[in-house]
Design a protein around this motif. Structure first.
Motif, PDB file in Angstrom:
ATOM      1  N   LEU A   1       0.835  -1.203   0.000  1.00 46.56           N
ATOM      2  CA  LEU A   1       0.000   0.000   0.000  1.00 46.56           C
ATOM      3  C   LEU A   1       0.869   1.252   0.000  1.00 46.56           C
ATOM      4  O   LEU A   1       0.553   2.250  -0.658  1.00 46.56           O
ATOM      5  CB  LEU A   1      -0.937  -0.004   1.204  1.00 46.56           C
ATOM      6  N   MET A   2       1.985   1.203   0.721  1.00 45.46           N
ATOM      7  CA  MET A   2       2.918   2.323   0.711  1.00 45.46           C
ATOM      8  C   MET A   2       3.531   2.495  -0.676  1.00 45.46           C
ATOM      9  O   MET A   2       3.745   3.627  -1.142  1.00 45.46           O
ATOM     10  CB  MET A   2       4.001   2.106   1.766  1.00 45.46           C
TER      11      MET A   2
ATOM     12  N   GLU B   1       1.076   4.267  -2.829  1.00 48.04           N
ATOM     13  CA  GLU B   1       1.024   5.685  -2.462  1.00 48.04           C
ATOM     14  C   GLU B   1       2.210   6.451  -3.026  1.00 48.04           C
ATOM     15  O   GLU B   1       2.059   7.562  -3.541  1.00 48.04           O
ATOM     16  CB  GLU B   1       0.980   5.824  -0.945  1.00 48.04           C
ATOM     17  N   ARG B   2       3.387   5.854  -2.949  1.00 47.76           N
ATOM     18  CA  ARG B   2       4.582   6.521  -3.462  1.00 47.76           C
ATOM     19  C   ARG B   2       4.483   6.751  -4.972  1.00 47.76           C
ATOM     20  O   ARG B   2       4.913   7.786  -5.483  1.00 47.76           O
ATOM     21  CB  ARG B   2       5.819   5.680  -3.142  1.00 47.76           C
TER      22      ARG B   2
ATOM     23  N   GLY C   1       1.593   6.973  -6.551  1.00 47.41           N
ATOM     24  CA  GLY C   1       0.349   7.634  -6.905  1.00 47.41           C
ATOM     25  C   GLY C   1      -0.431   6.794  -7.883  1.00 47.41           C
ATOM     26  O   GLY C   1      -1.115   7.315  -8.776  1.00 47.41           O
TER      27      GLY C   1
ATOM     28  N   THR D   1      -3.033   3.424  -9.043  1.00 49.86           N
ATOM     29  CA  THR D   1      -4.199   2.646  -8.644  1.00 49.86           C
ATOM     30  C   THR D   1      -3.819   1.170  -8.593  1.00 49.86           C
ATOM     31  O   THR D   1      -2.830   0.737  -9.182  1.00 49.86           O
ATOM     32  CB  THR D   1      -5.352   2.811  -9.643  1.00 49.86           C
TER      33      THR D   1
END
Length: 223
Positions: free
Chosen positions: A146-147, A150-151, A153, A155
């Motif tokens: 999940l990180m 996020e890094r 950006g 989907t």
């Protein structure tokens, strides 16, 4: 088409899984214990460490701390002296980098990762690397992947995880990301039934990432 790839490291990009076990086995031998390989693999798949067996044998925490330091020293010795290359990795990464952005999400410690890649080209293809010190909860928890999302950006739908272990697969599945499991002899006994793809070598990723042809049926998900 996949635009982002999150690679596990050990067993996927470098052949280190065996040597990590051997380092633990050697540390156990220092106190006249045997590190049982099937139990070790089972413990690791559930996110448990090397020292479960030591505690079960009655080893106290102070001794375990000493053994952990010894294991880490032995492992770094192996990283310096043993052959850990996986043939064709650099060439595959070069090809994949033409179609997707790449990163590493690993449970390796930063010191070990840096030692491994002092003289290797793999890191040059990566947008970023997440090592064990970068997140709180290790695989099979979804936090590392999940990180990674996020890094980037990114989907979930446009991302692919590449793993070789049951623990890593469970992390990817919990994060809701498609996962390709590459065959590795050391971890082959794991439960990979949740994988989106089963592949024999990293070169098979190109068709998956481009989306212009899936791997042959023999390398699709299989029990």
């Amino acid at each position: 088409m996949k635009k982002y790839i999150l690679f596990d490291h050990d067993g996927v990009l470098v052949d280190t899984e065996h040597w990590y076990f051997k380092a633990g086995e050697r540390a156990f031998a220092d106190v006249d214990l045997t590190l049982d390989k099937p139990q070790y693999l089972s413990d690791m798949s559930n996110g448990l460490g090397t020292w479960v067996q030591a505690r079960s044998a009655g080893v106290d925490e102070q001794t375990i701390d000493r053994l952990r330091e010894a294991r880490d020293d032995y492992y770094q010795e192996y990283l310096r002296t043993q052959q850990i290359e996986i043939d064709g990795v650099v060439e595959v990464l070069a090809e994949l980098s033409r179609h997707a952005r790449l990163a590493v999400v690993t449970t390796a410690k930063r010191a070990d990762f840096d030692l491994i890649h002092e003289k290797r080209q793999i890191r040059a293809f990566m947008d970023f690397v997440l090592v064990r010190e970068d997140y709180e909860r290790a695989k099979p928890d979804p936090e590392p992947y999940l990180m990674g999302l996020e890094r980037f950006g990114a989907t979930r739908a446009e991302t692919l995880v590449v793993e070789d272990s049951a623990r890593g697969l469970r992390s990817a599945v919990a994060a809701g990301i498609d996962c390709a499991v590459v065959h590795h002899e050391f971890t082959r006994s794991g439960d990979f039934s949740g994988a989106t793809f089963r592949i024999e070598a990293l070169g098979e990723l190109t068709d998956i990432v481009r989306g212009d042809g899936l791997p042959s049926e023999s390398s699709r998900t299989k029990q």
